[in-house]
Design a protein around this motif. Structure first.
Motif, PDB file in Angstrom:
ATOM      1  N   GLN A  52       0.710  -1.409  -0.268  1.00 20.19           N
ATOM      2  CA  GLN A  52      -0.049  -0.221   0.034  1.00 20.19           C
ATOM      3  C   GLN A  52       0.747   1.362   0.165  1.00 20.19           C
ATOM      4  N   LEU A  53       1.728   1.249   0.552  1.00 19.16           N
ATOM      5  CA  LEU A  53       3.148   2.450   0.639  1.00 19.16           C
ATOM      6  C   LEU A  53       3.848   2.303  -0.530  1.00 19.16           C
ATOM      7  N   GLY A  54       3.993   1.460  -1.223  1.00 22.34           N
ATOM      8  CA  GLY A  54       4.718   1.437  -2.481  1.00 22.34           C
ATOM      9  C   GLY A  54       6.375   0.982  -2.165  1.00 22.34           C
ATOM     10  N   VAL A  55       6.422   0.385  -1.111  1.00 18.89           N
ATOM     11  CA  VAL A  55       7.564  -0.058  -0.611  1.00 18.89           C
ATOM     12  C   VAL A  55       8.085  -1.273  -1.560  1.00 18.89           C
ATOM     13  N   VAL A  56       6.884  -2.091  -1.783  1.00 23.26           N
ATOM     14  CA  VAL A  56       6.984  -3.385  -2.587  1.00 23.26           C
ATOM     15  C   VAL A  56       6.209  -3.415  -3.878  1.00 23.26           C
ATOM     16  N   ASN A  57       6.422  -4.017  -4.883  1.00 24.54           N
ATOM     17  CA  ASN A  57       5.315  -4.038  -5.873  1.00 24.54           C
ATOM     18  C   ASN A  57       4.072  -4.590  -5.626  1.00 24.54           C
ATOM     19  N   ARG A  58       4.163  -5.634  -5.058  1.00 25.97           N
ATOM     20  CA  ARG A  58       2.976  -6.388  -4.592  1.00 25.97           C
ATOM     21  C   ARG A  58       3.082  -7.446  -3.343  1.00 25.97           C
ATOM     22  N   SER A  59       2.320  -7.735  -2.892  1.00 28.69           N
ATOM     23  CA  SER A  59       1.926  -8.511  -1.791  1.00 28.69           C
ATOM     24  C   SER A  59       1.123  -9.883  -2.007  1.00 28.69           C
ATOM     25  N   VAL A  60       1.560 -11.185  -1.720  1.00 29.48           N
ATOM     26  CA  VAL A  60       0.634 -12.033  -1.963  1.00 29.48           C
ATOM     27  C   VAL A  60       0.473 -12.732  -0.639  1.00 29.48           C
ATOM     28  N   PRO A  61      -0.857 -13.403  -0.730  1.00 34.76           N
ATOM     29  CA  PRO A  61      -0.988 -14.023   0.516  1.00 34.76           C
ATOM     30  C   PRO A  61      -0.190 -15.661   0.547  1.00 34.76           C
ATOM     31  N   GLN A  62       0.287 -16.083   1.671  1.00 33.72           N
ATOM     32  CA  GLN A  62       0.979 -17.007   1.832  1.00 33.72           C
ATOM     33  C   GLN A  62       0.295 -18.279   1.611  1.00 33.72           C
ATOM     34  N   ASN A  63       0.798 -19.409   1.044  1.00 37.81           N
ATOM     35  CA  ASN A  63       0.182 -20.645   0.221  1.00 37.81           C
ATOM     36  C   ASN A  63       0.491 -21.570   1.443  1.00 37.81           C
ATOM     37  N   GLU A  64      -0.005 -22.939   1.321  1.00 39.80           N
ATOM     38  CA  GLU A  64       0.332 -24.037   2.195  1.00 39.80           C
ATOM     39  C   GLU A  64       1.754 -24.548   2.169  1.00 39.80           C
ATOM     40  N   GLU A  65       2.344 -24.350   0.970  1.00 44.74           N
ATOM     41  CA  GLU A  65       3.928 -24.622   1.077  1.00 44.74           C
ATOM     42  C   GLU A  65       4.584 -23.662   1.332  1.00 44.74           C
ATOM     43  N   GLY A  66       4.212 -22.586   2.150  1.00 40.24           N
ATOM     44  CA  GLY A  66       5.032 -21.410   2.543  1.00 40.24           C
ATOM     45  C   GLY A  66       6.111 -20.832   1.533  1.00 40.24           C
ATOM     46  N   ASN A  67       5.516 -20.934   0.021  1.00 36.95           N
ATOM     47  CA  ASN A  67       6.495 -20.113  -0.858  1.00 36.95           C
ATOM     48  C   ASN A  67       5.944 -19.391  -2.013  1.00 36.95           C
TER      49      ASN A  67
END
Length: 110
Positions: A38-53
């Motif tokens: 939201q602040l523009g520090v990273v391009n995007r954020s993704v929710p974590q998956n079961e594998e953790g990757n």
């Protein structure tokens, strides 16, 4: 608290503006991925998956979109963007032109 290292006091204000950077640095704020996006520090954020990757998977998907593009063109675009942020616009435009000229005689131009 210590001062951020690795250029944090210089890079963060350029990304989010000085007021928000000061707040984040002075309070030693720890952000989650959503807030960082939201602040523009990273391009995007993704929710974590079961594998953790999930982040690695998202990065690979992005890489798959970049790979088909010519490597010299991508390299020169990266150089032009990075250098352009460090110099006045006129100098950045001249550097971009020099990068462009290096791509013209290659297969990447097509």
């Amino acid at each position: 608290a210590i001062i951020p290292g690795a250029g944090g006091t210089q890079r963060l204000p350029r990304l989010v503006g000085p007021a928000i950077a000061k707040e984040l640095i002075y309070t030693a704020k720890i952000m989650d991925g959503t807030e960082a996006a939201q602040l523009g520090v990273v391009n995007r954020s993704v929710p974590q998956n079961e594998e953790g990757n999930a982040a690695a998977q998202a990065a690979l998907e992005l890489a798959k979109k970049i790979i088909p593009n010519g490597p010299i063109g991508v390299k020169m675009a990266k150089a032009a963007i990075n250098k352009g942020l460090e110099v006045p616009l006129e100098s950045g435009l001249a550097f971009e032109q020099a990068c462009y000229a290096q791509v013209i005689p290659t297969k990447d131009r097509l």
